[in-house]
Design a protein around this motif. Structure first.
Motif, PDB file in Angstrom:
ATOM      1  N   ALA A 176      -2.766   3.514  -8.852  1.00 38.78           N
ATOM      2  CA  ALA A 176      -1.475   3.709  -8.175  1.00 38.78           C
ATOM      3  C   ALA A 176      -1.189   2.492  -7.309  1.00 38.78           C
ATOM      4  N   LYS A 177       0.108   2.172  -7.161  1.00 35.29           N
ATOM      5  CA  LYS A 177       0.499   0.990  -6.381  1.00 35.29           C
ATOM      6  C   LYS A 177       1.925   1.152  -5.873  1.00 35.29           C
ATOM      7  N   THR A 178       2.179   0.645  -4.688  1.00 33.87           N
ATOM      8  CA  THR A 178       3.535   0.678  -4.152  1.00 33.87           C
ATOM      9  C   THR A 178       4.426  -0.317  -4.885  1.00 33.87           C
ATOM     10  N   GLN A 179       5.730  -0.114  -4.769  1.00 39.18           N
ATOM     11  CA  GLN A 179       6.693  -1.036  -5.358  1.00 39.18           C
ATOM     12  C   GLN A 179       6.977  -2.126  -4.328  1.00 39.18           C
ATOM     13  N   ASP A 180       6.506  -3.310  -4.610  1.00 35.66           N
ATOM     14  CA  ASP A 180       6.706  -4.424  -3.688  1.00 35.66           C
ATOM     15  C   ASP A 180       6.551  -5.728  -4.459  1.00 35.66           C
ATOM     16  N   ASN A 181       6.959  -6.802  -3.827  1.00 35.58           N
ATOM     17  CA  ASN A 181       6.819  -8.137  -4.441  1.00 35.58           C
ATOM     18  C   ASN A 181       5.982  -9.048  -3.554  1.00 35.58           C
ATOM     19  N   PHE A 182       5.034  -8.445  -2.833  1.00 33.46           N
ATOM     20  CA  PHE A 182       4.207  -9.196  -1.901  1.00 33.46           C
ATOM     21  C   PHE A 182       3.289 -10.161  -2.643  1.00 33.46           C
ATOM     22  N   LYS A 183       3.226 -11.390  -2.159  1.00 33.80           N
ATOM     23  CA  LYS A 183       2.372 -12.407  -2.748  1.00 33.80           C
ATOM     24  C   LYS A 183       1.232 -12.748  -1.789  1.00 33.80           C
ATOM     25  N   LEU A 184       0.017 -12.726  -2.299  1.00 33.48           N
ATOM     26  CA  LEU A 184      -1.131 -13.058  -1.474  1.00 33.48           C
ATOM     27  C   LEU A 184      -1.152 -14.551  -1.164  1.00 33.48           C
ATOM     28  N   ILE A 185      -1.275 -14.865   0.112  1.00 33.61           N
ATOM     29  CA  ILE A 185      -1.412 -16.257   0.534  1.00 33.61           C
ATOM     30  C   ILE A 185      -2.530 -16.329   1.578  1.00 33.61           C
TER      31      ILE A 185
END
Length: 263
Positions: free
Chosen positions: A140-149
């Motif tokens: 399961a995962k949330t809907q997001d466009n987060f990019k790991l930096i």
């Protein structure tokens, strides 16, 4: 009518394949390094970043993260967490073999001979101790466009579902807690959230059955999220949260900072 039925079946198959391709499989490694070996280990870590990038370019793996532990464990246990991402469970279980690592190292560092690469790997074994390795599947995962930096903060929460309440726990995470995390993300209080299940069979004595990854862009967002109260929840939802909490034992919480993410 027959053509319509065929089209429906094809659409279902296409959706199923798409969902399968989106599923992430991850290998977590908890690494212990003695104080007098820290410099050698970090030097080898920098060397390995280009090796993993070569593996990503070759589509052998989907990515590799290197996290530095901030809190949650005794420093004598481990200080670093790495995550290697794979496209399917078979590739994950096969992992990166020694021959693969040598080959990718020679691609990343063409000036090195095979003998020099092997020697570097052998020396690196002495600088670290693999405290634990776990194989996980994201369910399961949330809907997001987060990019790991670099600098991203993560809370790795290791859970053990109560025996006989495995399905109850997963249902609670997906139907009760995931929407809460989604609202936090929409309010700018969180970057991403995902629920992982162990990908290998386990018995009643297993240390964990699940893991949640709570991702924040920095400490400011992290502490703001801790103070957030979900005023939108109803009495029924709060009761469901309490039931969900009772269906699992939160074994450990590890807070870590991302040092690098290879994609």
């Amino acid at each position: 009518m027959k053509k319509i039925s065929i089209l429906i079946v094809l659409c279902i198959m296409a959706v199923s394949m798409s969902l399968a391709q989106q599923t992430r499989y991850m290998v977590f490694e908890f690494i212990k390094v003695e104080t007098n070996q820290t410099y050698d280990f970090i030097e080898f870590k920098d060397f390995m970043e280009k090796v993993y990038q070569a593996a990503v370019n070759d589509k052998k793996i989907q990515g590799w993260d290197f996290w530095s532990l901030q809190s949650g464990a005794d420093p004598s246990e481990f200080q670093y967490i790495t995550i290697t991402y794979y496209r399917d469970p078979v590739t994950m279980m096969n992992g990166l073999q020694e021959d693969d690592m040598v080959r990718y190292a020679m691609i990343a560092y063409p000036h090195l001979t095979e003998k020099q690469v092997v020697e570097k790997f052998n020396n690196a074994i002495e600088s670290r101790d693999l405290a634990q390795r776990i194989y996980m599947q994201e369910i399961a995962k949330t809907q997001d466009n987060f990019k790991l930096i670099k600098g991203t903060l993560a809370s790795f929460d290791l859970m053990k579902a109560v025996e006989g309440q495995f399905d109850i726990y997963e249902k609670a995470e997906k139907e009760v807690f995931q929407p809460i995390h989604q609202r936090r993300i929409e309010k700018g209080l969180m970057g991403s959230w995902s629920l992982l299940r162990t990908a290998l069979p386990f018995g009643s004595e297993a240390k964990l059955t699940h893991l949640t990854m709570n991702i924040y862009k920095d400490y400011v967002q992290f502490f703001n999220a801790q103070e957030y109260e979900d005023m939108e929840s109803t009495a029924e939802q709060r009761a469901a949260q309490e039931k969900g909490l009772k269906s699992r034992d939160q074994k450990f919480i590890y807070l870590a900072t991302l040092e690098n993410a290879i994609r």
